[in-house]
Design an enzyme around this catalytic site. Structure first.
Site, short mmCIF file in Angstrom:
data_model
loop_
_atom_site.label_atom_id
_atom_site.label_comp_id
_atom_site.label_asym_id
_atom_site.label_seq_id
_atom_site.Cartn_x
_atom_site.Cartn_y
_atom_site.Cartn_z
CB SER A 1 6.67 8.63 77.12
OG SER A 1 5.38 9.17 76.92
CE LYS A 2 9.49 10.57 84.33
NZ LYS A 2 10.43 11.61 84.59
NE ARG A 3 5.19 13.41 76.09
CZ ARG A 3 4.86 12.81 74.96
NH1 ARG A 3 3.65 12.95 74.46
NH2 ARG A 3 5.75 12.10 74.31
CE LYS A 4 0.08 8.30 74.05
NZ LYS A 4 -0.29 7.37 72.99
N GLY A 5 1.45 7.75 81.14
CA GLY A 5 1.22 6.90 82.31
C GLY A 5 2.49 6.68 83.10
#
Ligand code: GLU
Length: 481
Positions: free
Chosen positions: A255-259
């Site tokens: 997911s975008k939150r992690k990269g």
């Protein structure tokens, strides 16, 4: 296989192409090519609220940047066009009405408020929120009257009661679901647009898709699609739901939150498209001989969706960096000019272009991403700061000052050549019996500011006399200060 294989990818222009989607395109593409079939691109743009401006063109663009292409689809056209869903609206309306005429779907005139209160009641009763089928039992006359009044409507599927919905997934095997857990799906929305479920089934049928390979997030939609295939009396394609990638740390869905998750962002970070494709190939699939390096041609020959792992795999950035390094080194050996062309957009503006030809041989083996070039080479053309402590490692101020002076003096005269550099420095070290590791590390730090660099003498040769002497002087001032 007697029918010609037809696969497809059906992205929605609601954002950038995800790496997972690109990897699914690769699978569909390769499978079609393996069987001499056709790969189709279809743009699913029926959700106008979530559509992002320009996304459609960028989705197509990034597929081309990876060297892949579709046989039928937007731009190219083909016998089953148009390939953009918003241009196919009359088709969906026709089929939705056909289902109503055959009593397999019905008009629903329920207001938003009513639907919300039905949902709220279900939640309060702790049962899964489903439409209460209020309009399913309207008489033909009631429906006709509402339509004549111009009431807003949607068309819903009449989901049969307590029926086993069965299908086979190439990766997961047989799947059976009871129809009671399925809501009476909306097929056609009040704005005349189809829902994803209706459009995807009609288009896959109309475009004669034989194999649907898509992300596993669509698995729960497939029973709804099966019901539609059955309602229309159409032959079902083969399904394969592909596990999604986990974050690089193996925790949770990527997911975008992690990269970064967009395919373009990996190109922007200096990964070669062919290395990324190879990475996608071996994530969750292994060739029989377990090798890591697989070309597109080999993949087309060897890939079989049946062999995709059921388990999600992590988007292993370490492995990606390693693979990218392998591809960069191979490109250096095979096509020097091509590597230079690909590197150029990643070079900082102050990079001395005329020196690229001599700097590249020194650093290419350590490049893992094209963007590493700046970090690996900046000391050739940008000001540096040497770390005093590093310069003085394993020696005292007086000794280092003496060593630096000796080196400066030796290099001031004589021709600027590799052999002269090597002889001078080795000579100083041997004559004075300096500790090798201390002496050469100190010179390395003095001229480059770094502990790790390409081979020292070659590096100094490329840097040139003026720069090397200036750095030695600068280092001497730092240790004296
Ligand atoms: N439009 C869907 C998406 O954006 C396609 C799903 C499918 O392949 O059926 O992923």
């Amino acid at each position: 296989m007697n029918k010609s294989v037809r696969t497809r990818m059906a992205p929605s222009p609601t954002g950038e192409m995800h790496v997972g989607s690109l990897s699914i395109i690769l699978k569909n593409y390769a499978f079609a090519k393996k069987h001499g079939g056709t790969f189709i691109l279809r743009i699913e743009d029926t959700d106008k609220v979530r559509e992002v401006e320009g996304a459609k063109d960028r989705l197509m663009d990034v597929i081309h940047k990876f060297g892949l292409d579709w046989d039928e689809g937007p731009i190219k056209g083909g016998p089953h066009g148009p390939y953009v869903q918003s241009e196919r609206l009359p088709i969906y309306t026709k089929f939705a009405k056909q289902l109503v005429d055959e009593d397999k779907a019905y008009y629903c005139f329920c207001s938003k408020e009513r639907l919300e209160s039905v949902k709220a009641a279900a939640i309060a009763n702790k049962v899964p929120p489903k439409y209460d089928r209020h309009c399913r039992s309207l008489s033909q006359e009631e429906v006709a009257a509402k339509l004549a009044e111009g009431s807003e409507y949607v068309i819903r599927l009449k989901v049969p009661d307590n029926q086993e919905i069965k299908f086979n997934d190439l990766i997961r095997g047989d799947i059976v679901i009871n129809s009671d857990i399925i809501d009476d799906q909306v097929l056609l929305k009040s704005d005349g647009f189809p829902t994803y479920h209706l459009a995807v089934v009609i288009d896959d049928h109309d475009m004669e898709i034989t194999h649907i390979m898509r992300g596993e997030e669509w698995l729960s939609s497939t029973p709804k699609h099966i019901l539609l295939y059955e309602a229309f009396g159409w032959e079902k394609p083969v399904f394969a739901h592909i596990p999604i990638y986990l974050n690089p740390d193996g925790q949770g869905k990527m997911s975008k939150r992690k990269g970064d998750v967009s395919a373009q962002s990996y190109l922007d970070k200096g990964y070669l498209p062919e290395a990324l494709l190879n990475f996608f190939m071996i994530l969750g699939w292994t060739p029989e001989d377990q090798r890591d390096i697989v070309t597109l041609e080999e993949y087309i020959q060897e890939f079989d969706p049946k062999d995709i792992s059921k388990k999600s795999v992590a988007f292993d950035l370490k492995k990606l960096a390693w693979l990218n390094g392998v591809y960069i080194r191979a490109l250096y050996e095979k096509d020097h000019a091509e590597l230079i062309k690909r590197l150029t957009p990643f070079l900082p503006t102050d990079f001395p272009q005329e020196k690229l030809g001599v700097i590249l041989p020194l650093v290419y083996e350590r490049l893992e991403r094209l963007t590493d070039m700046e970090e690996l080479t900046s000391f050739f053309y940008q000001d540096i700061e040497q770390d005093k402590e590093l310069l003085l490692k394993k020696a005292d101020v007086e000794l280092v000052k003496k060593q630096l002076t000796e080196v400066e003096e030796a290099l001031m005269s004589g021709e600027w050549s590799l052999s002269h550099l090597e002889e001078s420095l080795r000579g100083i070290q041997e004559r004075n019996n300096y500790q090798k590791s201390q002496f050469f590390m100190m010179v390395r730090v003095a001229v480059t500011g770094k502990k790790a660099t390409p081979p020292l003498f070659e590096t100094m040769e490329v840097m040139g006399k003026d720069l090397v002497l200036a750095r030695l002087k600068q280092a001497r001032q730092i240790v004296s200060a």
